[in-house]
Write a protein that holds these residues in place. Sequence first.
Motif, PDB file in Angstrom:
ATOM      1  N   ASP A  15       3.975  55.200  10.162  1.00 40.42           N
ATOM      2  CA  ASP A  15       3.450  53.842   9.828  1.00 40.42           C
ATOM      3  C   ASP A  15       4.404  52.824  10.583  1.00 40.42           C
ATOM      4  N   ARG A  16       5.712  52.876  10.587  1.00 35.39           N
ATOM      5  CA  ARG A  16       6.712  52.191  11.512  1.00 35.39           C
ATOM      6  C   ARG A  16       6.115  51.551  12.799  1.00 35.39           C
ATOM      7  N   ALA A  17       5.366  52.603  13.469  1.00 35.15           N
ATOM      8  CA  ALA A  17       4.739  52.890  15.204  1.00 35.15           C
ATOM      9  C   ALA A  17       3.563  51.990  15.224  1.00 35.15           C
ATOM     10  N   ASP A  18       3.035  52.314  13.357  1.00 32.91           N
ATOM     11  CA  ASP A  18       1.631  51.043  13.677  1.00 32.91           C
ATOM     12  C   ASP A  18       1.823  49.827  13.696  1.00 32.91           C
ATOM     13  N   MET A  19       3.285  49.895  12.985  1.00 30.78           N
ATOM     14  CA  MET A  19       3.291  48.058  12.808  1.00 30.78           C
ATOM     15  C   MET A  19       3.156  48.000  14.886  1.00 30.78           C
ATOM     16  N   ASP A  20       3.920  47.840  15.550  1.00 32.35           N
ATOM     17  CA  ASP A  20       3.917  47.878  16.984  1.00 32.35           C
ATOM     18  C   ASP A  20       2.356  47.342  17.333  1.00 32.35           C
ATOM     19  N   LEU A  21       1.479  48.086  17.142  1.00 32.21           N
ATOM     20  CA  LEU A  21      -0.200  47.611  17.194  1.00 32.21           C
ATOM     21  C   LEU A  21      -0.934  46.747  16.355  1.00 32.21           C
ATOM     22  N   TRP A  22       0.201  45.675  15.242  1.00 26.94           N
ATOM     23  CA  TRP A  22      -0.715  44.510  15.344  1.00 26.94           C
ATOM     24  C   TRP A  22      -1.046  43.497  15.439  1.00 26.94           C
ATOM     25  N   THR A  23      -2.500  42.974  15.640  1.00 28.14           N
ATOM     26  CA  THR A  23      -2.468  41.912  16.248  1.00 28.14           C
ATOM     27  C   THR A  23      -2.066  40.246  16.239  1.00 28.14           C
TER      28      THR A  23
END
Length: 189
Positions: A15-23
């Motif tokens: 989930d933390r890594a996915d936070m870097d994907l947010w637009t």
Amino acid sequence: MHPAFDPESITDALDRADMDLWTRQPPRSDSARLRFLLSRHADHHTLAARLHISPADLQAALPGRRDVPSEQLHHTITREVARLWQPLIRRRAHHSLAERGGMMVHFRGWFGFTGPAGSSDGGRFRLLTEQLPAPYIGRLFKAREREADEVTLRGIVADAVGESYFRVSPTGGLRMVELKDIDYIEFSY
């Protein structure tokens, strides 16, 4: 590292890594986050169960009812929002990574093959950074989407790092790769 996330949890690390994907960023206040979560869950009872609180406690925490939820509830809300925010962007990135690879894992924990003591491949505490093979990335994301438990996720990561680090397929032989006693784990893509 955000205090709401467990540094030892593979679920939280994904989930933390996915936070870097947010637009765009999710709502900042707990009341706005709760409104967002209520829009994603069928009813108050389902959301209360996800937040590990009673429906009465959820009612008390709803916007306009109480100013500040407890610190534990605040962290739980933060984690749940991170899990649900921008699912289409997340899904596209996961699909791309599962096809082409490019996912790194960095961890400190007990890692190695089960087997005779004294082997260089034997389990011990290691600090490793490895690129995961593409097939394991797809398995890891599918398991996360199904909300698999930490033991299942840890097994997938252990097999992936075992293949990458030891250059042999862990499931191909009689020995099994283990990953346990994680101090911290991070993913990047």
